[in-house]
Design a protein around this motif. Structure first.
Motif, short mmCIF file in Angstrom:
data_model
loop_
_atom_site.label_atom_id
_atom_site.label_comp_id
_atom_site.label_asym_id
_atom_site.label_seq_id
_atom_site.Cartn_x
_atom_site.Cartn_y
_atom_site.Cartn_z
N HIS A 75 0.85 -1.19 0.00
CA HIS A 75 0.00 0.00 0.00
C HIS A 75 0.88 1.24 0.00
N GLY A 76 0.29 2.34 -0.39
CA GLY A 76 1.01 3.61 -0.40
C GLY A 76 1.20 4.12 1.02
N SER A 77 1.99 5.18 1.13
CA SER A 77 2.22 5.74 2.46
C SER A 77 1.56 7.10 2.56
N ALA A 78 1.22 7.46 3.78
CA ALA A 78 0.60 8.76 4.04
C ALA A 78 0.90 9.15 5.47
N SER A 79 0.85 10.45 5.72
CA SER A 79 1.06 10.93 7.08
C SER A 79 -0.28 11.33 7.68
N PHE A 80 -0.34 11.28 9.00
CA PHE A 80 -1.56 11.65 9.70
C PHE A 80 -1.69 13.17 9.64
N PRO A 81 -2.86 13.69 9.31
CA PRO A 81 -3.03 15.14 9.21
C PRO A 81 -2.75 15.85 10.54
N SER A 82 -1.90 16.87 10.48
CA SER A 82 -1.54 17.60 11.71
C SER A 82 -2.74 18.35 12.28
N SER A 83 -3.69 18.76 11.42
CA SER A 83 -4.88 19.46 11.92
C SER A 83 -5.69 18.56 12.86
#
Length: 150
Positions: A71-79
């Protein structure tokens, strides 16, 4: 105490209508069938796979559930992190190609709208084992919940 209820004569003094009569069967003369050609020798006949009638299959119609390979990677939204949220999920309706690549059809649900973009990055970089029906690779449509944690 005596209770009486008046009753009406529901035309019981009339004879019932006659039952319908079934029509007599039609008899026809049997026509002889033409003789069938002799079958080809067993060596010349090849088994054919069953035809694939649908363009897409649901996950429950497949031989087995496609397995996630990457799967692709993503970061958790800082907001969301600033609000104290540490976990959320997005459910997509995805189409799996005959090779197992993913196309997002629509967002079914999301716990937080800010997670949709991150979940799209995860889904767009994903690869599954090819979906199969009767042993043949097919296109499939399935719902895929993606959980993203901080």
């Amino acid at each position: 105490m005596n209770i009486t209820a008046p009753t009406e004569n529901f035309f019981t003094d009339l004879a019932p209508a006659p039952l319908p009569v079934a029509p007599a069967p039609v008899r026809t003369r049997a026509v002889p069938k033409p003789s069938a050609p002799s079958p080809a020798p067993a060596a010349a006949r090849r088994p054919t796979p069953p035809p694939i009638a649908k363009s897409h299959y649901n996950a429950n119609e497949l031989d087995g559930t496609p397995r996630l390979l990457r799967h692709g990677s993503a970061s958790f939204p800082s907001s969301l992190a600033r609000k104290g949220v540490t976990r959320g999920s997005v459910t997509f309706e995805v189409e799996l190609s005959t090779s197992g690549s993913v196309s997002i059809r629509r967002v079914v649900s999301s716990t937080h709208p800010e997670l949709v973009a991150s979940a799209r990055r995860v889904a767009s970089g994903a690869r599954f084992t090819p979906p199969r029906k009767n042993g043949q690779p097919v296109k499939a449509i399935m719902r895929w919940p993606i959980v993203i944690e901080k």
